[in-house]
Structures are given as structure tokens and as C-alpha cells.
Design a protein around this motif. Sequence first.
Motif: not given
Length: 377
Positions: A40-46, A57-65
Motif C-alpha cells: 500500500y505504498v507507491p513505488p516513489v514515496a516521500l 524509490d523502489r526501482d532505484a533502491d529497493p532495499k532503502e524503499w
Amino acid sequence: MTDHDLEGLLDAMMARIVSVRAPVGERIEQALRAARRHHYVPPVALIPAGDRPYLVDRDADPKEWLTAVYTEGAIVTQLDDGATDLRALEGAYSSSSSAPATVADLLELLDPRPGDRVLEIGTGMGWTCALLCHLAGEENVTSVEVDPALAAAAADNLAGAGLHPHLVVGDGAAGAAGRAPFDRVHATCAVRTVPYAWIEQCRPGAVIVTPLHTGIGDGHALRLVVLPDGTAHGRFREYADYMTLRSQRPVYHPDPDGAEPRESTTRVDPRMIAHAPPGARLAVAALTGLRLDIREEPGRFLAWVSGGPGEKALAVWEDGQDEYTLFELGDRPVWDEAVAAYFQWVRLGEPRRDRFGMTVSPQGQQYWIDSPARVLG
């Protein structure tokens, strides 16, 4: 991501929740583990980290996301009702995934049981709706979202997780009469005025849990119980600072053209009013209906008190001053009212937040202290 990795993240999230509040009940913990927040969290979130928000950013850094998703904080999912891209980092926060501990707080106040008919106000991206599905049964959950884009995203998120509650696009203040009567109403946005439609659509004994913003300081969690006579009574429980229901967002009145403020001084430190305990802020709001806004600067503190159009006062604290400058507009002495209400709270014995309550009826809402018989105002 393996199941083992996910279980580790869920364990860490639960540990963080317990670090800021008492352990959650078994049913709530099971729901938090079953309704996986990352759905329930979008791929890019603030991430709203004070004055330095940052993106994940899930695509740029999935672990951080993923790490951010399973921390204890809120995650902003929309700016300016969708008009501003999250990548801009600046704008009014208009939707978020609430902090897990706060979510747990409100769910425990609500205490939904299997088979309860539940109305949720504010679907957002769908996470709390999913939790309610796990607690009450998806066929019993109705969720209302005013923003069509958010409603569509939530529908996709919930369906992707195999959940199919009844979703409505509309103003949550109107409830969902076609799905009534409800046993529980859960608002994931704050209100200034509890909509009477929510009480009308409940059966006697139903529980309503909503954040409430008085306009003075942070928000409060309010738990109401609906009575057979069509009223609802309940107490303020704890901190709950949520975005305001869109149809109840405050209206800022511009100063009248050519109006010249009256300048005087006050001996009352505006920081005392602005930083007062929650009970004091509730008392000031109940007794005056005023709004308070603040700004802090190096060596300077500004507090605006406002009522209706043209009713405003600005108190300015400056380091080293014995008296503080006061600018006033309009005939209503809003600063004096706020100060008088604060000292009335002192005379009442400085009651804490949980001694205050509210009654909601067809005629409106009333604040009280200790019991509904002791109405404030």
C-alpha cells in the motif's frame, strides 16, 4: 525478498511500535502482520524527515524503499491533492500512510470484531482498509475516499492483496447511507466538526473513532459511543495528528483591504499559549472556537489567533523583552479571549486531555469535562 526477509522487517516494525507505546493486542498484531504495508505504498514515496524530506524509490533502491516502509514513521503518498509530483519534495501533504503505532492506537480504540459492519472515512492507499478487512471481514468493510485517483490506486492495491471491500468515491462527511447501519466508524483523516451523518448511520452502541483538530495545536483521538437517543458521547484519548477531511479544511480569511492593525502590548508570553499541554489547548478551543497558528524564528516567536473574517491578533515574543507586541484587527478581542480561556483551564486544576470529552447531537457538538453534564463554554 524472501519470506524470511519480510518476517524480519515485520518483527522490526513491531519492535519499533512497542518502543513508542504499550504492546499491541494479539488481534491487532496479527492484522499488522497479515496486511503487509508494502502493498500500500507507491513505488516513489516521500519521507517527512523534519525540514529535510527525502524520496525513496523502489526501482532505484529497493532495499532503502522497503526499509522505509517498515519503519515506524508516516510516509507521504500525495502532495497538493495530486497537483504536485512527490519528486518536488515541497507542497502540502494531502495523503499518507500513517505511522504504524498511531494506526495501532486508533484500531485498539475502535476494537472491530469479526462480523462488525465497519465504515472507514479516507481510504488513501488502502492500508488501514486492509487492516479492517482482516479484523472484521472484507465483506463487512465500506471505505469512502474523496480523491478518485487515490480511490483507484487503493482498489488496485487491495485487489492485488486479494481483498475486495466495498469502496465508495465521495465526501466522507456524508458517510455511506446505503451500507448502514454500522457498528464501527473509523476516520483516517481529522475533522473539526464530527459529521452527524456518521451518528445517524450507526446502530446504538456503535463506536466512532476519529482524529479531531480543534485548530489549536496538534490533533486528538476521540472515541464516541452512539446512544439510542441519536446522540454520541465520548472522551479524548491521545495524540492523533492527521490531515483534515477535505470538506472541512480551514478557510483562511484575508485581512480587510486597507485595514490598519491596532498596536499595543501584552504581558502574557505567547509561547505559553502556543506550547500549552493538550488539556489546555482543548479548553481554549472549547471555550473560544478560535484558531492558533505559529512561526518560530531565531530570537522571535509569532502567534496568530484568529476567529471569523477580520478577527485576528498577532502576538510577537522577542528575546529580552518584558512585554510583547500585540497587533489586532477587528472588534473581537480574540487574544484576550484565548488568554482568558487558558487561565480558566488553570483555575479548573489544569485537567489533562483524558478528562475532556464531547457530545455530538443533531444540534451540533459540545465539549465537556469529566462528564457530559459539565459542558464547557
